[in-house]
Design a protein around this motif. Structure first.
Motif, PDB file in Angstrom:
ATOM      1  N   ILE A 197       0.842  -1.204   0.000  1.00 46.00           N
ATOM      2  CA  ILE A 197       0.000   0.000   0.000  1.00 46.00           C
ATOM      3  C   ILE A 197       0.876   1.252   0.000  1.00 46.00           C
ATOM      4  N   GLU A 198       1.927   1.234   0.799  1.00 44.90           N
ATOM      5  CA  GLU A 198       2.845   2.375   0.832  1.00 44.90           C
ATOM      6  C   GLU A 198       3.498   2.601  -0.528  1.00 44.90           C
ATOM      7  N   ARG A 257      -0.523  11.449   3.932  1.00 47.26           N
ATOM      8  CA  ARG A 257       0.035  12.736   4.357  1.00 47.26           C
ATOM      9  C   ARG A 257       1.565  12.671   4.432  1.00 47.26           C
ATOM     10  N   ALA A 258       2.090  11.554   4.915  1.00 48.42           N
ATOM     11  CA  ALA A 258       3.547  11.400   5.012  1.00 48.42           C
ATOM     12  C   ALA A 258       4.198  11.428   3.636  1.00 48.42           C
ATOM     13  N   GLY A 260       3.229  13.320   1.287  1.00 47.76           N
ATOM     14  CA  GLY A 260       3.118  14.674   0.761  1.00 47.76           C
ATOM     15  C   GLY A 260       1.750  15.069   0.257  1.00 47.76           C
ATOM     16  N   PHE A 261       0.786  14.159   0.273  1.00 51.04           N
ATOM     17  CA  PHE A 261      -0.549  14.508  -0.206  1.00 51.04           C
ATOM     18  C   PHE A 261      -1.220  15.487   0.764  1.00 51.04           C
ATOM     19  N   LYS A 262      -1.955  16.426   0.206  1.00 53.41           N
ATOM     20  CA  LYS A 262      -2.650  17.418   1.027  1.00 53.41           C
ATOM     21  C   LYS A 262      -4.154  17.218   0.918  1.00 53.41           C
ATOM     22  N   GLU A 263      -4.870  17.894   1.813  1.00 49.98           N
ATOM     23  CA  GLU A 263      -6.337  17.806   1.849  1.00 49.98           C
ATOM     24  C   GLU A 263      -6.807  16.354   1.904  1.00 49.98           C
ATOM     25  N   VAL A 264      -6.118  15.531   2.707  1.00 45.48           N
ATOM     26  CA  VAL A 264      -6.475  14.115   2.826  1.00 45.48           C
ATOM     27  C   VAL A 264      -7.727  13.986   3.689  1.00 45.48           C
ATOM     28  N   VAL A 265      -8.742  13.348   3.138  1.00 49.06           N
ATOM     29  CA  VAL A 265      -9.995  13.172   3.871  1.00 49.06           C
ATOM     30  C   VAL A 265     -10.535  11.774   3.636  1.00 49.06           C
ATOM     31  N   THR A 266     -11.360  11.330   4.562  1.00 54.39           N
ATOM     32  CA  THR A 266     -12.108  10.090   4.412  1.00 54.39           C
ATOM     33  C   THR A 266     -13.583  10.422   4.329  1.00 54.39           C
ATOM     34  N   CYS A 275     -14.148   6.275   0.953  1.00 55.11           N
ATOM     35  CA  CYS A 275     -13.280   6.767  -0.098  1.00 55.11           C
ATOM     36  C   CYS A 275     -12.290   7.729   0.564  1.00 55.11           C
ATOM     37  N   VAL A 276     -11.015   7.396   0.496  1.00 52.84           N
ATOM     38  CA  VAL A 276      -9.962   8.230   1.088  1.00 52.84           C
ATOM     39  C   VAL A 276      -9.241   8.933  -0.061  1.00 52.84           C
ATOM     40  N   MET A 277      -9.231  10.258  -0.013  1.00 55.39           N
ATOM     41  CA  MET A 277      -8.682  11.027  -1.118  1.00 55.39           C
ATOM     42  C   MET A 277      -7.670  12.063  -0.659  1.00 55.39           C
ATOM     43  N   GLY A 278      -6.750  12.389  -1.559  1.00 56.73           N
ATOM     44  CA  GLY A 278      -5.771  13.412  -1.309  1.00 56.73           C
ATOM     45  C   GLY A 278      -5.295  14.019  -2.609  1.00 56.73           C
ATOM     46  N   ILE A 279      -4.708  15.209  -2.528  1.00 55.45           N
ATOM     47  CA  ILE A 279      -4.262  15.944  -3.710  1.00 55.45           C
ATOM     48  C   ILE A 279      -2.743  15.967  -3.743  1.00 55.45           C
ATOM     49  N   ARG A 280      -2.186  15.668  -4.898  1.00 53.43           N
ATOM     50  CA  ARG A 280      -0.736  15.741  -5.078  1.00 53.43           C
ATOM     51  C   ARG A 280      -0.324  17.204  -5.222  1.00 53.43           C
TER      52      ARG A 280
END
Length: 281
Positions: A197-198, A257-258, A260-266, A275-280
């Motif tokens: 996953i990492e 988040r580790a 570097g993704f921002k605005e990480v939400v579930t 759905c877990v999402m984040g922005i590059r």
């Protein structure tokens, strides 16, 4: 126990009009032609028995049964909707997922994606759904490790959709740096160890353009439904999922988040999925 777990899915599908055995019989009559990269080296974590198939995802029966098993997942999610067909349950399950993805893009002022990777696309049901839900997309690539799954995906592919199927690793994908608008994993990572996953997160960071979205859709470890499953049922589920303990103990949001993704939400899409999402950046 594995046989019983599979029978539960089978019975759920049949109860809402999904003809599991008839579907498999029909699939057997089609050409069995694998779409395999002969140079592929399969990671050890993938060579486990999954879903009561001793060769896991690397066999024809597993590929043939994906569609009724997928309908069974929707049926079991909406058990209270006794009047819904298997198809209605599938549409409701998937609509909530893509609605969450669309609302996330809107909330952050992002355009809907044009170049999409559907990682672990299986037999292409999720890929075709993405093509329908994001008609503005110019290119959608379904990538999977099972050549058997991909052969079925090619067989049922609607040729008008801008879809390409690729045999490959999600952690070592063929995509160029910063080339995609969205990377999507649909019900994949509960079948993977934490190290994999990492690696998916790191690879997604490489191939997404700045402002691109990474989305993981899967079981929600924090949902009351999963938290309150009777021990016998949870054990039954785990009997066909060799990496479930690693998935349920993994902090996906922290890992994103580790990286570097921002605005990480579930976002909860229903009472048992997220759905877990984040922005590059």
């Amino acid at each position: 126990m594995k046989v019983l777990a599979k029978q539960v899915r089978h019975n759920s599908a049949e109860s809402r009009g999904v003809r599991w055995d008839g579907h498999v019989d029909n699939m057997r009559r089609q050409n069995e032609k694998e779409l395999e990269d002969p140079a592929m080296s399969y990671p050890d974590y993938y060579l486990k028995p999954f879903h009561a198939y001793e060769t896991g995802n690397l066999e024809w029966l597993a590929a043939y049964e994906v569609q009724p098993a997928t309908y069974a997942m929707g049926i079991r999610t909406f058990k209270d909707k006794q009047h819904w067909s298997g198809d209605q349950c599938f549409v409701e399950l998937r609509s909530r997922i893509t609605d969450a993805i669309k609302s996330y893009h809107t909330r952050h002022g992002l355009p809907l994606p044009s170049r999409i990777a559907d990682m672990g696309c299986s037999t292409g049901m999720s890929t075709q759904w993405l093509a329908e839900q994001f008609p503005q997309a110019a290119a959608i690539t379904g990538l999977d490790l099972s050549p058997y799954f991909l052969a079925v995906a090619e067989e049922r592919w609607v040729r008008s959709a801008p879809i390409t199927y690729v045999h490959g690793l999600a952690e070592q994908s063929p995509f160029s740096d910063s080339s995609l608008d969205m990377v999507n994993f649909n019900f994949v990572i509960h079948e993977c160890p934490q190290a994999a996953i990492e690696s998916f997160i790191r690879e997604s960071s490489r191939i997404l353009r700045p402002g691109g979205v990474l989305a993981f859709v899967d079981n929600n470890p924090r949902s009351a439904t999963i938290q309150n499953l009777p021990p016998a049922i949870f054990t039954l589920m785990k009997s066909t999922e060799p990496w479930s303990d690693e998935y349920y103990s993994f902090d996906l949001e922290a890992a994103m988040r580790a990286a570097g993704f921002k605005e990480v939400v579930t976002l909860e899409t229903d009472h048992r999925h997220r759905c877990v999402m984040g922005i590059r950046p």
